[in-house]
Design a protein around this motif. Structure first.
Motif, PDB file in Angstrom:
ATOM      1  N   VAL A  65     -61.595 -11.145  22.301  1.00 18.71           N
ATOM      2  CA  VAL A  65     -61.657 -12.155  23.354  1.00 18.71           C
ATOM      3  C   VAL A  65     -60.270 -12.753  23.524  1.00 18.71           C
ATOM      4  O   VAL A  65     -59.602 -13.055  22.535  1.00 18.71           O
ATOM      5  CB  VAL A  65     -62.668 -13.269  23.005  1.00 18.71           C
ATOM      6  CG1 VAL A  65     -62.637 -14.379  24.032  1.00 18.71           C
ATOM      7  CG2 VAL A  65     -64.062 -12.706  22.845  1.00 18.71           C
ATOM      8  N   GLU A  66     -59.845 -12.901  24.769  1.00 17.94           N
ATOM      9  CA  GLU A  66     -58.586 -13.576  25.084  1.00 17.94           C
ATOM     10  C   GLU A  66     -58.827 -14.453  26.299  1.00 17.94           C
ATOM     11  O   GLU A  66     -59.528 -14.054  27.233  1.00 17.94           O
ATOM     12  CB  GLU A  66     -57.478 -12.578  25.394  1.00 17.94           C
ATOM     13  CG  GLU A  66     -57.068 -11.733  24.208  1.00 17.94           C
ATOM     14  CD  GLU A  66     -55.895 -10.818  24.526  1.00 17.94           C
ATOM     15  OE1 GLU A  66     -55.357 -10.886  25.647  1.00 17.94           O
ATOM     16  OE2 GLU A  66     -55.529 -10.034  23.641  1.00 17.94           O
ATOM     17  N   ALA A  67     -58.257 -15.648  26.304  1.00 19.63           N
ATOM     18  CA  ALA A  67     -58.384 -16.546  27.457  1.00 19.63           C
ATOM     19  C   ALA A  67     -57.178 -17.474  27.496  1.00 19.63           C
ATOM     20  O   ALA A  67     -56.585 -17.793  26.473  1.00 19.63           O
ATOM     21  CB  ALA A  67     -59.666 -17.354  27.371  1.00 19.63           C
ATOM     22  N   SER A  68     -56.851 -17.873  28.710  1.00 19.63           N
ATOM     23  CA  SER A  68     -55.805 -18.871  28.903  1.00 19.63           C
ATOM     24  C   SER A  68     -56.205 -19.725  30.090  1.00 19.63           C
ATOM     25  O   SER A  68     -56.969 -19.295  30.957  1.00 19.63           O
ATOM     26  CB  SER A  68     -54.444 -18.218  29.134  1.00 19.63           C
ATOM     27  OG  SER A  68     -54.473 -17.443  30.310  1.00 19.63           O
ATOM     28  N   GLY A  69     -55.674 -20.932  30.129  1.00 15.05           N
ATOM     29  CA  GLY A  69     -56.008 -21.821  31.223  1.00 15.05           C
ATOM     30  C   GLY A  69     -54.986 -22.922  31.357  1.00 15.05           C
ATOM     31  O   GLY A  69     -54.187 -23.169  30.456  1.00 15.05           O
ATOM     32  N   ALA A  70     -55.045 -23.587  32.509  1.00 16.26           N
ATOM     33  CA  ALA A  70     -54.109 -24.676  32.781  1.00 16.26           C
ATOM     34  C   ALA A  70     -54.740 -25.593  33.828  1.00 16.26           C
ATOM     35  O   ALA A  70     -55.540 -25.144  34.657  1.00 16.26           O
ATOM     36  CB  ALA A  70     -52.783 -24.133  33.285  1.00 16.26           C
ATOM     37  N   PRO A  71     -54.376 -26.866  33.789  1.00 22.23           N
ATOM     38  CA  PRO A  71     -54.855 -27.774  34.834  1.00 22.23           C
ATOM     39  C   PRO A  71     -54.370 -27.304  36.205  1.00 22.23           C
ATOM     40  O   PRO A  71     -53.271 -26.759  36.348  1.00 22.23           O
ATOM     41  CB  PRO A  71     -54.213 -29.112  34.471  1.00 22.23           C
ATOM     42  CG  PRO A  71     -53.860 -28.999  33.030  1.00 22.23           C
ATOM     43  CD  PRO A  71     -53.555 -27.549  32.799  1.00 22.23           C
ATOM     44  N   LYS A  72     -55.226 -27.512  37.212  1.00 21.87           N
ATOM     45  CA  LYS A  72     -54.871 -27.093  38.567  1.00 21.87           C
ATOM     46  C   LYS A  72     -55.459 -28.099  39.553  1.00 21.87           C
ATOM     47  O   LYS A  72     -56.618 -28.495  39.412  1.00 21.87           O
ATOM     48  CB  LYS A  72     -55.438 -25.701  38.851  1.00 21.87           C
ATOM     49  CG  LYS A  72     -55.116 -25.181  40.222  1.00 21.87           C
ATOM     50  CD  LYS A  72     -55.662 -23.782  40.418  1.00 21.87           C
ATOM     51  CE  LYS A  72     -55.275 -23.270  41.805  1.00 21.87           C
ATOM     52  NZ  LYS A  72     -55.805 -21.933  42.043  1.00 21.87           N
ATOM     53  N   ASN A  73     -54.655 -28.493  40.539  1.00 19.87           N
ATOM     54  CA  ASN A  73     -55.162 -29.363  41.596  1.00 19.87           C
ATOM     55  C   ASN A  73     -56.069 -28.542  42.503  1.00 19.87           C
ATOM     56  O   ASN A  73     -55.654 -27.521  43.052  1.00 19.87           O
ATOM     57  CB  ASN A  73     -54.021 -29.964  42.416  1.00 19.87           C
ATOM     58  CG  ASN A  73     -53.267 -31.014  41.631  1.00 19.87           C
ATOM     59  OD1 ASN A  73     -53.837 -31.721  40.800  1.00 19.87           O
ATOM     60  ND2 ASN A  73     -51.977 -31.126  41.890  1.00 19.87           N
ATOM     61  N   ILE A  74     -57.299 -29.012  42.630  1.00 19.09           N
ATOM     62  CA  ILE A  74     -58.283 -28.363  43.492  1.00 19.09           C
ATOM     63  C   ILE A  74     -58.754 -29.429  44.470  1.00 19.09           C
ATOM     64  O   ILE A  74     -59.565 -30.278  44.128  1.00 19.09           O
ATOM     65  CB  ILE A  74     -59.447 -27.788  42.674  1.00 19.09           C
ATOM     66  CG1 ILE A  74     -58.909 -26.795  41.639  1.00 19.09           C
ATOM     67  CG2 ILE A  74     -60.475 -27.145  43.580  1.00 19.09           C
ATOM     68  CD1 ILE A  74     -59.912 -26.325  40.627  1.00 19.09           C
ATOM     69  N   GLY A  75     -58.177 -29.418  45.646  1.00 17.29           N
ATOM     70  CA  GLY A  75     -58.443 -30.497  46.592  1.00 17.29           C
ATOM     71  C   GLY A  75     -57.842 -31.779  46.042  1.00 17.29           C
ATOM     72  O   GLY A  75     -56.671 -31.823  45.689  1.00 17.29           O
ATOM     73  N   GLU A  76     -58.652 -32.807  45.950  1.00 19.11           N
ATOM     74  CA  GLU A  76     -58.185 -34.079  45.395  1.00 19.11           C
ATOM     75  C   GLU A  76     -58.532 -34.230  43.917  1.00 19.11           C
ATOM     76  O   GLU A  76     -58.260 -35.259  43.312  1.00 19.11           O
ATOM     77  CB  GLU A  76     -58.769 -35.232  46.204  1.00 19.11           C
ATOM     78  CG  GLU A  76     -58.247 -35.253  47.632  1.00 19.11           C
ATOM     79  CD  GLU A  76     -58.723 -36.471  48.390  1.00 19.11           C
ATOM     80  OE1 GLU A  76     -59.085 -37.472  47.752  1.00 19.11           O
ATOM     81  OE2 GLU A  76     -58.713 -36.413  49.627  1.00 19.11           O
ATOM     82  N   GLU A  77     -59.133 -33.215  43.351  1.00 16.70           N
ATOM     83  CA  GLU A  77     -59.532 -33.235  41.949  1.00 16.70           C
ATOM     84  C   GLU A  77     -58.590 -32.359  41.124  1.00 16.70           C
ATOM     85  O   GLU A  77     -57.920 -31.479  41.654  1.00 16.70           O
ATOM     86  CB  GLU A  77     -60.963 -32.697  41.795  1.00 16.70           C
ATOM     87  CG  GLU A  77     -62.001 -33.453  42.581  1.00 16.70           C
ATOM     88  CD  GLU A  77     -62.318 -34.791  41.966  1.00 16.70           C
ATOM     89  OE1 GLU A  77     -62.285 -34.905  40.735  1.00 16.70           O
ATOM     90  OE2 GLU A  77     -62.594 -35.731  42.732  1.00 16.70           O
ATOM     91  N   VAL A  78     -58.574 -32.603  39.836  1.00 20.87           N
ATOM     92  CA  VAL A  78     -57.845 -31.730  38.907  1.00 20.87           C
ATOM     93  C   VAL A  78     -58.884 -30.993  38.083  1.00 20.87           C
ATOM     94  O   VAL A  78     -59.774 -31.604  37.480  1.00 20.87           O
ATOM     95  CB  VAL A  78     -56.899 -32.538  37.992  1.00 20.87           C
ATOM     96  CG1 VAL A  78     -56.246 -31.610  36.974  1.00 20.87           C
ATOM     97  CG2 VAL A  78     -55.852 -33.254  38.805  1.00 20.87           C
TER      98      VAL A  78
END
Length: 119
Positions: A65-78
């Motif tokens: 299993v491998e995963a990565s992620g990061a905060p992202k602005n989605i409309g007015e939400e993060v």
């Protein structure tokens, strides 16, 4: 009433039949216990100050299993946009690998093992 040497009472009040039942119970539990256990071969994990992260692990059975992620602005939400993959072997010995993305468009898996809807 049943009688016999296996039903006699011991000096401390425990009957031999109770000991026999306890022995049978222990054997049944040992037989029913899973015999295939996987061991962890590798595990990596990183959490960064900006909220991004990565993790990965592999086991002996083999699962990866491998995963990565990061905060992202989605409309007015993060939110958190992620991507990754996982793989495992079927009982027939075929390796199945699924890659995926999870973002503002939802969870999007892809791989040969995922059926495709007819057009």
């Amino acid at each position: 009433m049943l009688r016999g040497p296996w039903l006699s009472t011991s000096p401390n009040g425990t009957t031999r039949i109770m000991k026999l039942l306890l022995l049978c119970l222990c054997v049944a539990v040992a037989v029913a216990a899973p015999q295939n256990t996987a061991e962890l071969l590798r595990m990596d994990s990183t959490q960064n100050e900006d909220g991004s992260f990565q993790y990965a692990f592999e086991t002996t059975d083999p699962i990866a299993v491998e995963a990565s992620g990061a905060p992202k602005n989605i409309g007015e939400e993060v939110g958190i946009a992620m991507q990754g993959s996982y793989s495992f072997d079927t009982p027939e010995g075929q390796t199945i690998t699924i890659t995926w993305v999870a973002d503002e468009n939802g969870f999007q898996p892809s791989g040969d093992a995922i059926p495709v809807a007819p057009q």
